[in-house]
Design an enzyme around this catalytic site. Structure first.
Site, short mmCIF file in Angstrom:
data_model
loop_
_atom_site.label_atom_id
_atom_site.label_comp_id
_atom_site.label_asym_id
_atom_site.label_seq_id
_atom_site.Cartn_x
_atom_site.Cartn_y
_atom_site.Cartn_z
CB CYS A 23 76.94 -39.53 -40.07
SG CYS A 23 78.41 -39.92 -39.15
NE ARG A 66 75.35 -37.53 -45.90
CZ ARG A 66 75.21 -36.23 -45.74
NH1 ARG A 66 74.63 -35.51 -46.67
NH2 ARG A 66 75.63 -35.63 -44.66
CD1 TRP A 74 83.28 -40.50 -41.83
CD2 TRP A 74 83.01 -41.75 -43.65
NE1 TRP A 74 84.40 -40.36 -42.61
CE2 TRP A 74 84.27 -41.12 -43.72
CE3 TRP A 74 82.63 -42.60 -44.70
CZ2 TRP A 74 85.13 -41.29 -44.79
CZ3 TRP A 74 83.49 -42.75 -45.76
CH2 TRP A 74 84.72 -42.11 -45.80
CG ASN A 88 75.00 -36.84 -39.27
OD1 ASN A 88 74.92 -37.98 -38.84
ND2 ASN A 88 74.41 -36.44 -40.37
N GLY A 89 78.36 -35.19 -36.80
CA GLY A 89 79.22 -34.10 -36.31
C GLY A 89 80.12 -34.62 -35.20
CD GLU A 114 96.35 -30.67 -55.30
OE1 GLU A 114 97.29 -31.44 -55.56
OE2 GLU A 114 95.16 -31.03 -55.34
CE LYS A 171 92.94 -31.79 -58.02
NZ LYS A 171 93.40 -32.40 -56.83
CD GLU A 185 93.66 -34.76 -60.70
OE1 GLU A 185 93.70 -33.75 -59.98
OE2 GLU A 185 93.21 -35.84 -60.33
CG HIS A 214 117.76 -22.17 -61.92
ND1 HIS A 214 119.02 -21.62 -61.97
CD2 HIS A 214 117.19 -21.70 -60.78
CE1 HIS A 214 119.22 -20.88 -60.89
NE2 HIS A 214 118.11 -20.91 -60.15
CE LYS A 265 87.92 -39.42 -54.49
NZ LYS A 265 88.54 -38.09 -54.69
C1 F6R Z 1 94.41 -35.96 -57.67
C2 F6R Z 1 94.22 -37.26 -57.07
C3 F6R Z 1 95.34 -38.24 -57.16
C4 F6R Z 1 95.51 -38.92 -55.80
C5 F6R Z 1 96.52 -40.06 -55.89
C6 F6R Z 1 96.74 -40.69 -54.54
O1 F6R Z 1 93.26 -35.19 -57.58
O2 F6R Z 1 93.21 -37.54 -56.53
O3 F6R Z 1 96.53 -37.64 -57.54
O4 F6R Z 1 95.91 -37.97 -54.88
O5 F6R Z 1 96.08 -41.04 -56.79
O6 F6R Z 1 95.53 -41.15 -54.02
P1 F6R Z 1 95.35 -41.43 -52.48
O7 F6R Z 1 95.42 -40.12 -51.78
O8 F6R Z 1 94.00 -42.06 -52.38
O9 F6R Z 1 96.45 -42.33 -52.07
#
Ligand code: F6R
Length: 600
Positions: free
Chosen positions: A2, A27, A72, A96-97, A473, A477, A480, A496, A595
């Site tokens: 929010c 946001r 939100w 907000n919150g 992860e 990261k 990417e 292995h 995204k």
């Molecule tokens: C990595 C990343 C992607 C998403 C994947 C699934 O930083 O953002 O690997 O995790 O594309 O996306 P969602 O979670 O939106 O289904």
């Protein structure tokens, strides 16, 4: 997440509020509204949808004092009734919150004769302030906030009086000449002023056109320093951080808190998921859960597997969504689809496939009203606020928290975990936001480490049990955003095969926090050291021993074995970020990635 805006001055308030709200659009929000005092009474205009639509329907409003909000949704659907501002008598409130004890307060207020029209926690605040009002708005707000457990940034309007307050949710005051502003963040009002006062927790501001007075929650005046902002608008949207990703990494103490706030009761050893409506008997019938997800959400799902199996004794299969949709065997009787965007085509296709077998479905997602939310039996929101950087950071840690709560909830219902143990685990959970803050304060160590290894072509991340998904992860990261080849491995699996790749040129990040498999991870560290690999250990702050075996140690506060992966996550996120920065990569928009991945 929010956004709040407020104006008290000599110009017409409505256009300034609308303009400020538009600057908070980044946001994310699902509804918006304003309240303006037009010299007779407070007029409220609000609706679901875009601010531009709200603006189109506004009459010419003459008043020069008002508050505004982008919502939100957390408590209640994104619709007009739940949109802010909320009113009680001649008092209007935006917030907000999360007010964690809103149910208790609501019951009290209903008993005193107040009628509720929305499903929000905020309406409680409006009535509570009205309830305490005795010709002094500031004191009424103070009394109300003392009754509230949870987080808030709040702006309250009564006549020409405006009071703002905050706890664990951001709020700034902008100082103009003959006019003053409040906002959730600086960019919202940067067009009007460069002089800001940053409000601290448990502080209130009385905002008049010619002055702003600050108080603590006990009505003691507080002196505040003015900060002069020289950022341009783009830097301002990132709150001064160089990238959204770094900003979002730093938002994690708040987003993690948001993911568990209102869902735990330490006193009763209870996890609260009101919408789930499952009985102990129903949970006992779940012998197998299938998690479906992609990418980072898939890594969260793997963490969920360890949690459900350990805490609730329920077997979990973790399925890559794009593969699962071609599977020929039925999923578990419960399917959990994890997707921060709620729009991932692979996850949706897998979900539809799972539903065709008649499984029950839960979505863990961050986006209210996303497609996935409309196709499942039950939604658990991660409440991270919008994530702009393409690489998922704060949404991942919130997913881990939600899965942790779900596993405890199921474990309690099926009798696999005692109330006392839940109390202890809640107590450890509540420490996590502060522990994350400590890691962020020590980020310089991570930056130095990144500087040393940024020119490497290959990286390995290793961990066991609860830390294995974090190794995956960390590698994801780094790939990417820095374009470095990286592999995440279960530490015991190295020997292995992949050990053949280890040399002096392959840095290994070993997650070696204390727990059941600590000694084994140390043995794996020795294996890679024997092949000359530089080793960076993520280890507990009191682990002196580890220094003997590795080249660099990045320390995290000692935490419960099940929760410390959250802390290691923040380290691998920072490491990837700083490596990518050293290599001048396009951090917020990595090449080839989006995204929200809406194609299969
Ligand atoms: C990595 C990343 C992607 C998403 C994947 C699934 O930083 O953002 O690997 O995790 O594309 O996306 P969602 O979670 O939106 O289904």
């Amino acid at each position: 997440m929010c956004g709040i805006a407020g104006y008290n001055g000599k110009q017409k308030a409505a256009p300034i509020l609308i303009d400020s709200l538009k600057r908070l659009e980044y946001r994310g929000y699902d509804s918006a509204g304003i309240a303006v005092f037009d010299n007779t009474s407070i007029k409220v205009y609000k609706d679901k949808g875009k601010i531009a639509e709200l603006e189109k329907g506004l009459p010419d409003i003459t008043g020069s004092v008002g508050i505004g909000h982008t919502r939100w949704a957390t408590h209640g659907r994104p619709d007009k009734v739940n949109a802010h501002p909320h009113t009680s008598g001649d008092i209007a409130v935006v917030h907000n919150g999360i007010i964690e004890n809103y149910q208790t307060l609501k019951e009290r207020l209903v008993h005193s004769g107040y009628t509720f029209v929305s499903e929000t926690d905020t309406e409680v605040l409006a009535h509570l302030i009205n309830h305490y009002y005795r010709n002094n708005l500031k004191e009424a707000v103070m009394s109300a906030l003392k009754d509230v457990t949870g987080s808030y940034a709040v702006a309250v309007l009564r006549g020409t009086e405006m009071v703002a307050a905050r706890k664990d949710s951001p709020l700034v005051v902008g100082l103009g000449s003959g006019e003053n502003f409040i906002a959730s963040d600086i960019p919202a009002v940067l067009k009007y002023t460069r002089n800001f006062i940053l409000m601290d927790n448990m502080e209130l501001a009385c905002v008049y056109p010619d002055e702003v007075l600050f108080f603590d929650i006990n009505n003691k005046p507080v002196e505040k320093a003015v900060t002069i902002i020289d950022w341009d608008m783009e830097a301002a949207e990132k709150s001064g951080y160089d990238h959204f990703m770094l900003k979002e990494i730093h938002e994690q103490p708040v987003s993690i808190h948001g993911a568990f706030a209102g869902r735990i009761s330490e006193l009763e050893g209870n996890i609260i998921f009101e919408d789930m409506g499952l009985s102990g008997e129903q949970v006992k019938e779940i012998s197998r859960i299938s998690v479906i997800a992609c990418g980072t959400s898939l890594n969260a799902g793997l963490f969920g597997k360890y949690l459900f199996e350990h805490l609730a004794g329920i077997h979990v299969d973790v399925e890559i969504a794009s593969e699962f949709r071609y599977a020929h065997s039925p999923p578990g009787s419960l399917v959990i689809a994890i997707s921060q965007s709620g729009e991932t085509a692979d996850t949706l296709a897998a979900l539809r496939q799972a539903k065709s077998y008649g499984s029950g479905t839960i979505a863990v997602t961050n986006v209210i009203g996303g497609t996935i939310t409309r196709e499942v039996d039950c939604v658990v929101y991660t409440r991270s606020g919008p994530e702009i950087g393409v690489a998922a950071t704060k949404t991942f840690t919130s997913q881990l928290i939600v899965l942790y709560l779900l596993a405890l909830y199921f474990g309690k219902l099926n009798g696999k975990i005692s109330t006392d143990k839940i109390k202890r685990m809640i107590s450890s959970l509540k420490k996590i936001p502060a522990q994350v803050t400590r890691i962020l304060e020590n980020r310089e160590v991570v930056r130095e480490c990144a500087e040393n290894f940024a020119s490497s072509n290959d990286f390995f991340f290793i961990g066991r049990t609860f830390n294995y998904p974090i190794a995956l992860e960390g590698a994801l990261k780094l790939k990417e955003i820095s374009y470095i080849h990286a592999e995440g491995y279960a530490a015991g699996e190295l020997k292995h095969g992949p050990l053949a790749l280890i040399s002096g040129k392959t840095p290994v990040v070993a997650i070696a926090t204390r727990g059941l498999t600590y000694d084994k991870v140390v043995s794996n560290i020795k294996e890679v050291k024997a092949r000359d690999a530089p080793v960076i250990a993520i280890a507990d702050e009191n682990d002196i021993e580890i220094e003997k075996y590795v080249d660099m140690v990045i320390r995290v506060p000692a935490a419960d074995e099940i929760l410390s992966p959250l802390l290691s996550t923040v380290v691998v996120q920072l490491l990837s970020y700083y490596v990518a920065r050293e290599r001048n990569c396009s951090i917020d928009q990595p090449r080839n990635l989006a995204k929200s991945v809406t194609v299969e």
